[in-house]
Design an enzyme around this catalytic site. Sequence first.
Site, PDB file in Angstrom:
ATOM      1  N   ALA A  63      -0.384  -4.024  -4.271  1.00  0.00           N
ATOM      2  CA  ALA A  63       0.784  -3.666  -3.623  1.00  0.00           C
ATOM      3  C   ALA A  63       0.765  -2.177  -3.177  1.00  0.00           C
ATOM      4  CB  ALA A  63       1.902  -4.111  -4.268  1.00  0.00           C
ATOM      5  N   GLU A 111      -4.457 -10.377  -7.757  1.00  0.00           N
ATOM      6  CA  GLU A 111      -3.410 -11.540  -7.781  1.00  0.00           C
ATOM      7  C   GLU A 111      -3.257 -12.426  -6.560  1.00  0.00           C
ATOM      8  OE1 GLU A 111      -0.208  -8.915  -8.510  1.00  0.00           O
ATOM      9  OE2 GLU A 111       0.325  -9.952 -10.274  1.00  0.00           O
TER      10      GLU A 111
HETATM   11  N1  DAK Z   1      -0.923   1.345  -2.213  1.00  0.00           N
HETATM   12  C1  DAK Z   1      -0.829   2.389  -1.293  1.00  0.00           C
HETATM   13  N2  DAK Z   1      -1.993   3.128  -0.742  1.00  0.00           N
HETATM   14  C2  DAK Z   1      -3.045   2.959  -1.269  1.00  0.00           C
HETATM   15  C3  DAK Z   1      -3.279   2.173  -2.556  1.00  0.00           C
HETATM   16  C4  DAK Z   1      -2.109   1.306  -2.885  1.00  0.00           C
HETATM   17  N3  DAK Z   1      -2.177   0.219  -3.950  1.00  0.00           N
HETATM   18  N4  DAK Z   1      -4.450   2.070  -2.856  1.00  0.00           N
HETATM   19  C5  DAK Z   1      -5.130   3.046  -2.222  1.00  0.00           C
HETATM   20  N5  DAK Z   1      -4.411   3.584  -1.172  1.00  0.00           N
HETATM   21  C6  DAK Z   1      -4.634   4.623  -0.176  1.00  0.00           C
HETATM   22  C7  DAK Z   1      -4.539   5.886  -0.897  1.00  0.00           C
HETATM   23  O1  DAK Z   1      -3.319   6.571  -1.046  1.00  0.00           O
HETATM   24  C8  DAK Z   1      -5.526   6.666   0.216  1.00  0.00           C
HETATM   25  O2  DAK Z   1      -4.689   7.033   1.388  1.00  0.00           O
HETATM   26  P1  DAK Z   1      -4.508   8.453   1.958  1.00  0.00           P
HETATM   27  O3  DAK Z   1      -4.584   9.573   0.890  1.00  0.00           O
HETATM   28  O4  DAK Z   1      -6.079   8.581   2.485  1.00  0.00           O
HETATM   29  O5  DAK Z   1      -3.487   8.447   3.064  1.00  0.00           O
HETATM   30  C9  DAK Z   1      -6.285   5.546   0.716  1.00  0.00           C
HETATM   31  O6  DAK Z   1      -5.750   4.197   0.360  1.00  0.00           O
HETATM   32  C10 DAK Z   1      -7.852   5.860   0.154  1.00  0.00           C
HETATM   33  O7  DAK Z   1      -7.739   5.750  -1.354  1.00  0.00           O
HETATM   34  P2  DAK Z   1      -8.205   6.882  -2.306  1.00  0.00           P
HETATM   35  O8  DAK Z   1      -8.433   8.216  -1.682  1.00  0.00           O
HETATM   36  O9  DAK Z   1      -7.356   6.904  -3.412  1.00  0.00           O
HETATM   37  O10 DAK Z   1      -9.630   6.068  -2.565  1.00  0.00           O
HETATM   38  P3  DAK Z   1     -10.490   6.235  -3.847  1.00  0.00           P
HETATM   39  O11 DAK Z   1     -11.647   5.536  -3.641  1.00  0.00           O
HETATM   40  O12 DAK Z   1     -10.618   7.617  -4.510  1.00  0.00           O
HETATM   41  O13 DAK Z   1      -9.879   5.320  -4.847  1.00  0.00           O
HETATM   42  C11 DAK Z   1      -8.933   3.390  -5.666  1.00  0.00           C
HETATM   43  C12 DAK Z   1      -9.993   4.084  -4.816  1.00  0.00           C
HETATM   44  C13 DAK Z   1      -8.611   2.021  -5.638  1.00  0.00           C
HETATM   45  C14 DAK Z   1      -9.521   3.465  -7.174  1.00  0.00           C
HETATM   46  C15 DAK Z   1      -7.468   4.184  -5.665  1.00  0.00           C
HETATM   47  O14 DAK Z   1      -7.140   4.265  -4.441  1.00  0.00           O
HETATM   48  C16 DAK Z   1      -6.326   3.614  -6.614  1.00  0.00           C
HETATM   49  O15 DAK Z   1      -6.422   3.788  -7.771  1.00  0.00           O
HETATM   50  N6  DAK Z   1      -5.389   2.881  -6.001  1.00  0.00           N
HETATM   51  C17 DAK Z   1      -4.352   2.229  -6.538  1.00  0.00           C
HETATM   52  C18 DAK Z   1      -4.758   1.111  -7.250  1.00  0.00           C
HETATM   53  C19 DAK Z   1      -3.742   0.264  -7.932  1.00  0.00           C
HETATM   54  O16 DAK Z   1      -3.214   0.934  -8.838  1.00  0.00           O
HETATM   55  N7  DAK Z   1      -3.389  -0.849  -7.417  1.00  0.00           N
HETATM   56  C20 DAK Z   1      -2.455  -1.703  -8.120  1.00  0.00           C
HETATM   57  C21 DAK Z   1      -0.988  -1.285  -7.603  1.00  0.00           C
HETATM   58  S1  DAK Z   1       0.089  -1.950  -8.233  1.00  0.00           S
HETATM   59  C22 DAK Z   1       5.996  -6.401  -7.805  1.00  0.00           C
HETATM   60  C23 DAK Z   1       5.047  -7.484  -7.446  1.00  0.00           C
HETATM   61  C24 DAK Z   1       3.667  -6.855  -7.260  1.00  0.00           C
HETATM   62  C25 DAK Z   1       3.503  -5.771  -7.643  1.00  0.00           C
HETATM   63  C26 DAK Z   1       4.362  -4.952  -8.125  1.00  0.00           C
HETATM   64  C27 DAK Z   1       5.536  -5.285  -8.287  1.00  0.00           C
HETATM   65  N8  DAK Z   1       7.407  -7.122  -8.090  1.00  0.00           N
HETATM   66  C28 DAK Z   1       7.901  -8.133  -8.585  1.00  0.00           C
HETATM   67  C29 DAK Z   1       8.438  -5.968  -7.628  1.00  0.00           C
HETATM   68  C30 DAK Z   1       2.007  -5.459  -7.707  1.00  0.00           C
HETATM   69  C31 DAK Z   1       1.583  -4.105  -7.919  1.00  0.00           C
HETATM   70  C32 DAK Z   1       0.391  -3.590  -7.619  1.00  0.00           C
HETATM   71  O17 DAK Z   1      -0.297  -4.140  -7.015  1.00  0.00           O
END
Ligand code: DAK
Length: 261
Positions: A63, A111
């Site tokens: 997300a 998910e």
């Molecule tokens: N959201 C927004 N932007 C994201 C993103 C994300 N999840 N993942 C990557 N990006 C963006 C980065 O900010 C970056 O943008 P710029 O800085 O270039 O503008 C671009 O994508 C490239 O990312 P990186 O530069 O970080 O690329 P790397 O290869 O170095 O790293 C990575 C890739 C996938 C390991 C890293 O980007 C990363 O860790 N991303 C976050 C992954 C993560 O934690 N995903 C889970 C998100 S939490 C809910 C329902 C559902 C959810 C929550 C609440 N409710 C019931 C309210 C779900 C939650 C989630 O999914």
Amino acid sequence: MSFIQYEVQGMVAVLTIDRPKALNALNSAVLEEMDAVIDAIDLNTVRCLVITGSGEKSFVAGADIGEMSTLTKAEGEAFGKKGNDVFRKIETLPIPVIAAINGFALGGGNELAMSCDIRICSDNAVFGQPEVGLGITPGFGGTQRLARLVSPGMAKQLIYTGRNIKADEAKRIGLVNEIYTQEELMPAALKMASGIAKNAPIAVRNCKKAINEGLELGMDEALVLEEKLFGDCFETHDQVEGMGCFMSREKPKPRPVFTNN
Ligand code: DAK
């Protein structure tokens, strides 16, 4: 549509999440567009759906953390409902859905993949539920679907630690069925989808319903459900033709073209 591409090739449709700059992260606009595209699928012609992400790096990196970072409790709940509603729509779509996971499938990405019927991935795929590191729980069905798909113990380990796993470990624990090179992934997904699409659509739909709904029931009730869905296939064109062709095999008939009736 800004973030979703949708293409129909014969009886197979491909939905591509197209937000590569953010590694296809799911913001509200992506979820709303996905919802609208899924509602518009012509189920009279499309018999299998493939979901993938654009680019070579990511299926869906979760997300959108930027959008979520400022949500209030009420807004967080509304965002969670938006995702849950779309994912449930995919899970209960009458036709099979294949996730072609071409890279990161983290948080909401994993998910989304788990709401599909079948998961296949590229050899660079990475899976995980990193939410606890962000101060939240998996909110798009991750606690429920991962525990059902792998095992409660393995799901708890992955969710509590937030550890990412690579494709081979995902296959070992049963999260994905097959691993392909990046080049092979989409051809393999399309081949599997067209193989499914060639089979009797009513029978395939009833199999999906029997498996999904049966898993929520006790064995006795589940078998009654299976009996009903089995019976439901009789007298359809597909059953009459399919069995008729088999029975008259001394005079070989071409494989029947299955229909929706
Ligand atoms: N959201 C927004 N932007 C994201 C993103 C994300 N999840 N993942 C990557 N990006 C963006 C980065 O900010 C970056 O943008 P710029 O800085 O270039 O503008 C671009 O994508 C490239 O990312 P990186 O530069 O970080 O690329 P790397 O290869 O170095 O790293 C990575 C890739 C996938 C390991 C890293 O980007 C990363 O860790 N991303 C976050 C992954 C993560 O934690 N995903 C889970 C998100 S939490 C809910 C329902 C559902 C959810 C929550 C609440 N409710 C019931 C309210 C779900 C939650 C989630 O999914």
